[in-house]
Design an enzyme around this catalytic site. Structure first.
Site, short mmCIF file in Angstrom:
data_model
loop_
_atom_site.label_atom_id
_atom_site.label_comp_id
_atom_site.label_asym_id
_atom_site.label_seq_id
_atom_site.Cartn_x
_atom_site.Cartn_y
_atom_site.Cartn_z
N GLY A 25 3.09 -8.88 9.64
CA GLY A 25 2.44 -8.32 8.46
C GLY A 25 2.92 -8.93 7.16
CE LYS A 56 -0.22 -7.36 2.93
NZ LYS A 56 0.09 -6.56 4.11
CG ASP A 132 -0.40 -3.32 3.02
OD1 ASP A 132 -1.55 -3.42 3.48
OD2 ASP A 132 0.49 -4.14 3.27
CG ASP A 133 1.29 -5.12 -0.91
OD1 ASP A 133 1.80 -3.99 -1.07
OD2 ASP A 133 1.94 -6.09 -0.49
CE1 TYR A 177 4.70 -0.73 1.01
CE2 TYR A 177 2.42 -0.77 0.31
CZ TYR A 177 3.67 -1.33 0.30
OH TYR A 177 3.91 -2.47 -0.41
CG ASP A 243 6.99 -11.28 2.80
OD1 ASP A 243 7.92 -10.59 2.36
OD2 ASP A 243 5.90 -10.81 3.16
CG ASN A 271 6.35 -7.38 7.98
OD1 ASN A 271 5.80 -8.31 8.56
ND2 ASN A 271 6.37 -7.28 6.65
C1 GDL Z 1 4.96 -5.24 1.47
C2 GDL Z 1 3.81 -5.58 2.34
C3 GDL Z 1 4.18 -6.56 3.45
C4 GDL Z 1 5.29 -7.54 3.01
C5 GDL Z 1 6.48 -6.69 2.62
C6 GDL Z 1 7.73 -7.49 2.24
C7 GDL Z 1 3.91 -3.42 3.54
C8 GDL Z 1 3.17 -2.25 4.07
N1 GDL Z 1 3.20 -4.38 2.90
O1 GDL Z 1 4.83 -4.43 0.62
O2 GDL Z 1 3.02 -7.26 3.79
O3 GDL Z 1 5.61 -8.40 4.04
O4 GDL Z 1 6.14 -5.92 1.52
O5 GDL Z 1 7.50 -8.36 1.17
O6 GDL Z 1 5.10 -3.48 3.66
#
Ligand code: GDL
Length: 705
Positions: A25, A56, A132-133, A177, A243, A271
């Site tokens: 994710g 993403k 999200d985002d 979230y 990321d 994630n």
């Molecule tokens: C986030 C993003 C996710 C990302 C993470 C870390 C969620 C639900 N969404 O907000 O895609 O990888 O931060 O940067 O976590």
């Protein structure tokens, strides 16, 4: 709650299967189909049961969510879904329509159903809608149709869920979230209450914890959000996600989530790092955590009684032990060559006694080169060890914590820097300085050796995923090593890195690094100096009864800062009288800081500093008092690792003094007091001033109001 393992569906009643596994994710290059298939194998081996497909930056997952898959893409997805089935892993297909969907337009709902219908035809039975985002402001048409953003999301999610025939696994990711996103907080969030109330009960809700990247997830916080959501959330865990920072990678164990949570959650999906291979530890340790049971049931590994280093002991899970298990298995993986991309150059050969493997040789039929007498011997690589991997994990541990060796390196460098006066001059500390410098050098050497052994490991795929990071750390450690050598007076060629015209690796970070260094708050969040704040502080006005405590802190800090020259032989500072209680601070210009133990700091000021200067016969020129009539002093005990309480005190004093009509404020510091010098410098608005009449070892810094 049944234990994780089987990939059979999630019945809506009775015992629900604990969802455990991985969410792809993150932002950035998605994993390849081959890597995902490898992931399913591992998940099966380690007892994890779910994979959530949500990359993403995969076009058709988010940006072009309406577009159907082409025949070629379909073929790949069909193969992937079937590979997941083969390995007993539940494949959950997620879609993120939130960037541009108009919730109230039936054509949009139809497009969403069409797309998910196509994926269902590929054999997928579990789905997820992610919000999200995204922008939280609805378009005009949606505002007319829905009373809130939550209502819009819930309506479309329920419709799609029912259209797909109430799948046994259906996950919803809210826009809020994590607790940090909730207004005003979790229990009073209208958004979450609407979701909890209106979302059909068979739909699970994803939650990242207190923050996007949560340091800790407590049982209480989950109980709170569960009651609002009216169901146990499924954790989308970003603890290993990298990321958001291209210099960081997380190879530490799954940690700071008590296993008591297992019975209170719908599941946990991690994630992890964008790079596929370095996720071995993240996923392996999550699997170990998922196997922990509080009922004394069967455990594969004895996880009880962690090492005394564990701050909060979990009776069923030790992060350290889980890490060792993961690294032991990972080491095998590093050594495997049964894949394309393995070593193909003679340089990758190993010392005979330490490896059973035949040296890799692709010179097809040609006999190996044997150096003659007086010629260079062939390069022989030492095999990678478990200690190398432990060190690697320590250097790239977790977002809020460095591993033990990394912490020691930072502490030692800090000590060597702060005691550099002992390095060359013969003092009673010189022997200690030299021995600690040697130990620091040995630690740096171990990093270089680890780098060499890693870069010769047979499994090149893992190495290439790690390469940029290990080069970066090797270089960073090299700079620190050169610096310590310079402090110790040893002229080393590598010390040239620190000269006026360094190579580009002497000033790292590019424009982003440059910008960060220019910010006054740069370094505020250094994990070494300021680990995440857990203490609660209060700041209140000083009262005369505080005098003794203030004196105590003053004395404690004076003896802690004692350097080469005994204090009584140093000229006094104007502010010493304030701290020692000989001069009273101006009204409304004195604050004290308290934590749960007691007073831990103070900030005192004088609106007019002239009389205090006269008292110690400090003959500063009149022009100083014209520009900077007021004086401030601040002390905070070392146990206060967060810089914000001190900053807040200074901020409050500045506004009191400004409202008294003063034009400026200054402070005096001893040159040896690096801590305070650093503090005022990092505030950003105090600049050195050089008034006439200042003794040589004293620095003055001032700010205009
Ligand atoms: C986030 C993003 C996710 C990302 C993470 C870390 C969620 C639900 N969404 O907000 O895609 O990888 O931060 O940067 O976590």
């Amino acid at each position: 709650m049944s234990k994780p393992g089987s990939a059979k569906g999630r019945p809506h009643t009775g015992t629900r299967r604990f969802i455990s596994g991985v969410v792809e994710g993150f932002y950035g290059r998605p994993w390849t189909m081959e890597q995902r298939t490898e992931l399913f194998k591992r998940e099966q081996k380690w007892g994890l049961n779910t994979y959530l497909y949500a990359p993403k930056d995969d076009y058709k997952h988010r940006m072009y969510w309406r577009d159907l898959y082409s025949a070629e893409e379909a073929e790949q997805l069909i193969a992937l879904i079937s590979a997941a089935k083969q390995h007993d892993v539940e494949f959950v297909y997620a879609i993120s329509p939130g960037l541009d969907i108009t919730f109230s337009n039936p054509k949009e709902v139809a497009a969403l159903k069409r797309k998910l219908g196509q994926v269902r035809q590929f054999g997928c039975r579990s789905f997820s809608l992610l919000f999200d985002d995204i922008e939280t402001e609805m378009c005009a048409a949606d505002k007319q149709a829905f009373s809130s953003f939550a209502h819009a999301q819930v309506a479309i999610t329920n419709a799609v869920y029912q259209h797909l025939g109430d799948p046994e696994t259906f996950l919803f990711c809210p826009t809020d979230y994590c607790a940090a996103f909730c207004t005003p907080n979790v229990s009073q969030s209208l958004y979450l209450h609407t979701v909890g109330e209106k979302l059909l009960p068979g739909i699970d809700i994803l939650w990242t914890g207190p923050k996007v990247v949560s340091h800790k997830i407590s049982v209480e916080s989950i109980e709170e959000v569960s009651s609002v959501l009216r169901r146990a959330p499924v954790i989308w865990d970003n603890i290993h996600a990298n990321d958001y920072d291209p210099q960081r990678l997380f190879l530490g164990p799954f940690k700071d989530r008590p296993t008591e949570l297992i019975s209170k959650l719908g599941g946990v999906l991690t994630n992890p790092n964008c790079e596929f291979h370095p996720n071995f530890v993240a996923i392996h340790t999550l699997a170990t955590w998922c196997k922990a049971t509080t009922d004394g049931g069967q455990r594969d590994v004895e996880m009880v009684s962690p090492s005394p280093d564990d701050e909060e002991q979990d009776p069923c899970y030790s992060p350290q032990k889980a890490l060792t298990l993961a690294l032991t298995d990972w080491l095998q993986e590093f050594m495997s060559t049964d894949q394309p991309g393995g070593p193909c150059r003679p340089a990758a050969r190993f010392k005979k006694e330490s490896s059973e493997e035949e040296p890799m040789q692709t010179d097809m039929g040609e006999s190996s080169y044997v150096p003659g007498a007086g010629e260079n011997p062939l390069y022989t690589a030492e095999p990678l060890t478990l200690d190398d991997l432990k060190l690697l994990s320590d250097l790239f541990y977790l977002p809020y914590e460095y591993g033990p060796t990394a912490r020691t390196m930072l502490q030692e460098l800090d000590w060597l820097k702060n005691h550099s006066w002992a390095a060359t001059a013969e003092t009673d500390k010189t022997a200690e300085w030299r021995s600690r410098a040697q130990q620091f050098d040995d630690m740096c050497k171990a990093v270089v050796q680890m780098f060499n052994r890693l870069s010769n490991a047979p499994n090149r795929r893992i190495l290439y995923d790690l390469y940029n990071y290990i080069c970066d750390i090797k270089s960073g450690v090299g700079l620190a090593r050169a610096y310590v050598k310079t402090l110790g007076g040893q002229a080393q060629p590598s010390a040239q890195l620190l000269n006026d015209d360094p190579e580009p690796w002497g000033f790292r970070g590019g424009l982003s690094g440059e910008l960060q260094r220019m910010l006054p708050c740069h370094g505020n969040r250094d994990l070494f100096r300021h680990p995440p704040m857990t203490a609660v502080y209060s700041i209140r006005l000083y009262c005369p009864e505080d005098k003794l405590e203030v004196q105590r802190i003053f004395k404690e800090m004076q003896s802690a800062g004692e350097g080469k020259v005994p204090l009584m032989m140093q000229p006094p500072l104007i502010c010493d009288g304030l701290s020692a209680g000989e001069i009273s601070p101006s009204p409304q210009c004195a604050l004290v800081l308290e934590d749960e133990i007691g007073m831990c700091g103070y900030a005192l000021a004088l609106i007019d500093a002239k009389p205090a200067a006269a008292k110690i016969q400090r003959a500063l020129g009149d022009s100083v008092f014209k520009d900077f009539p007021s004086l401030v002093t601040i002390q905070v005990l070392p146990r206060v690792t967060d810089p914000s309480p001190a900053k807040r005190m200074i901020g409050r004093l500045l506004s009191s003094i400004r409202s008294s009509g003063s034009r400026g404020m200054f402070c005096e510091l001893r040159q040896s007091d690096r801590r305070m010098l650093d503090f005022y410098t990092k505030l950003g608005f105090f600049k050195p001033i050089q008034p006439a009449g200042l003794p040589p070892d004293i620095i003055a810094m001032g700010t205009s109001l």
